[in-house]
Scaffold this active site. Sequence first.
Site, PDB file in Angstrom:
ATOM      1  N   HIS A 110      37.276  36.407 -34.787  1.00 38.82           N
ATOM      2  CA  HIS A 110      38.118  35.671 -35.686  1.00 38.82           C
ATOM      3  C   HIS A 110      38.640  35.609 -37.336  1.00 38.82           C
ATOM      4  CE1 HIS A 110      35.284  32.696 -33.430  1.00 38.82           C
ATOM      5  NE2 HIS A 110      34.756  33.461 -34.081  1.00 38.82           N
ATOM      6  N   HIS A 181      35.585  25.340 -34.487  1.00 40.59           N
ATOM      7  CA  HIS A 181      34.515  26.143 -34.304  1.00 40.59           C
ATOM      8  C   HIS A 181      33.798  25.374 -34.493  1.00 40.59           C
ATOM      9  CE1 HIS A 181      32.222  29.307 -33.512  1.00 40.59           C
ATOM     10  NE2 HIS A 181      32.549  30.601 -33.612  1.00 40.59           N
ATOM     11  N   GLU A 319      35.000  26.967 -27.886  1.00 43.99           N
ATOM     12  CA  GLU A 319      36.484  27.094 -28.126  1.00 43.99           C
ATOM     13  C   GLU A 319      37.163  27.380 -27.578  1.00 43.99           C
ATOM     14  OE1 GLU A 319      34.710  30.765 -30.469  1.00 43.99           O
ATOM     15  OE2 GLU A 319      32.635  29.788 -30.048  1.00 43.99           O
TER      16      GLU A 319
END
Length: 354
Positions: A110, A181, A319
Amino acid sequence: MLDLYQEAKESFGTSKQGEAVSVYLLQNKNGMKVRVTDYGASLVSIIVPDKNGSMTDVLLGYDNVTGYETHTCYFGAVIGRNGNRIANAQLTINGTVYSLDQNDNENNLHSGVKGMDAKVWAVKQATDTSITLTCKSADREQGFPGNMDAQVTYVLTDDNAVEIHYEAVSDQDTVANFTNHAYFNLSGHGSGDVLGQELMLRASHFTPVIDAKAIPTGEIAPVAGTPMDFTTAKTIGRDIASDDIQIGYGGGFDHNFVLDKAEKGAFELMAQAYAPDTGIEMKAYTDLPGVQFYSGNFVTEQEGKQGAVYGKRHGFCLESQYFPNSVNEPGFESPILKAGEVYRTKTSYQFGVR
Ligand code: BGC
């Protein structure tokens, strides 16, 4: 109990750096309400009618910015400039090797430490039904090349969809692979685990991972005959305890699914979820090639919004994304954004009842 959510814009507290953080309310003509904070451009709540007309918050989140700063699950946040993992926290663009933050074993997850999920975004415009937020990421921030300007717009439509429009430009070739998310629980955010909720994924293939560090092998494998087969709706819990090695590596579902697309870039259904108790249904659409289905395996017991207690598998994530490690995997569609070009993608989560 504190009700933060009656006004269009309210204080959401002060960040550790002393920035004032706000929360914005969007609402449509059906009474559906969505809250967005400028911290991480995060979705805070999605409140929809259930089959009896009771308003139900189907999103995990916190009551103020401190919750978002304290916890590490990325609840509702925009992840940028790269969602998911990059192997060995390293990538090569135009012959130059870039080293990124290592924040997940030796890999980058991320984007690294203090990604866009942990920054206060600027609000460019806000109406009753939409909000546009912008964020800058400097050249070599977290290791990525190029000064990047990112923009995210949330639109709440009158057909009960939360649309997320992403845009980004960079002054050098770089990676652009944004996602959101959000953790959904269609029985309500404080209602326990999601194992009895049904999911369909429009994916006849997935990208198996090498081991528990979750970097894909590079293979695109059929889901047929494996626990990864969600082509026909089944409960999230049905195969989650399988002794399949991929389930073992993820501690449950934590895999990228290869979306079946009529053509590259088509904006199409990616997933459909349903909670039998509330009757709430969600249909998710994207123009991206993949979706990480994460069954919330690593959510530890913690206090969420308005005193709710969350724990392992109390929410699931869908996602939308380019495949994990696609920047290093020639067989995967490339997430490279060329200097001066505009990255533009869209994902939408639409709610209804059955
Ligand atoms: C990843 C998980 C990770 C979670 C929270 C998901 O996108 O696939 O492995 O635990 O994010 O960081």
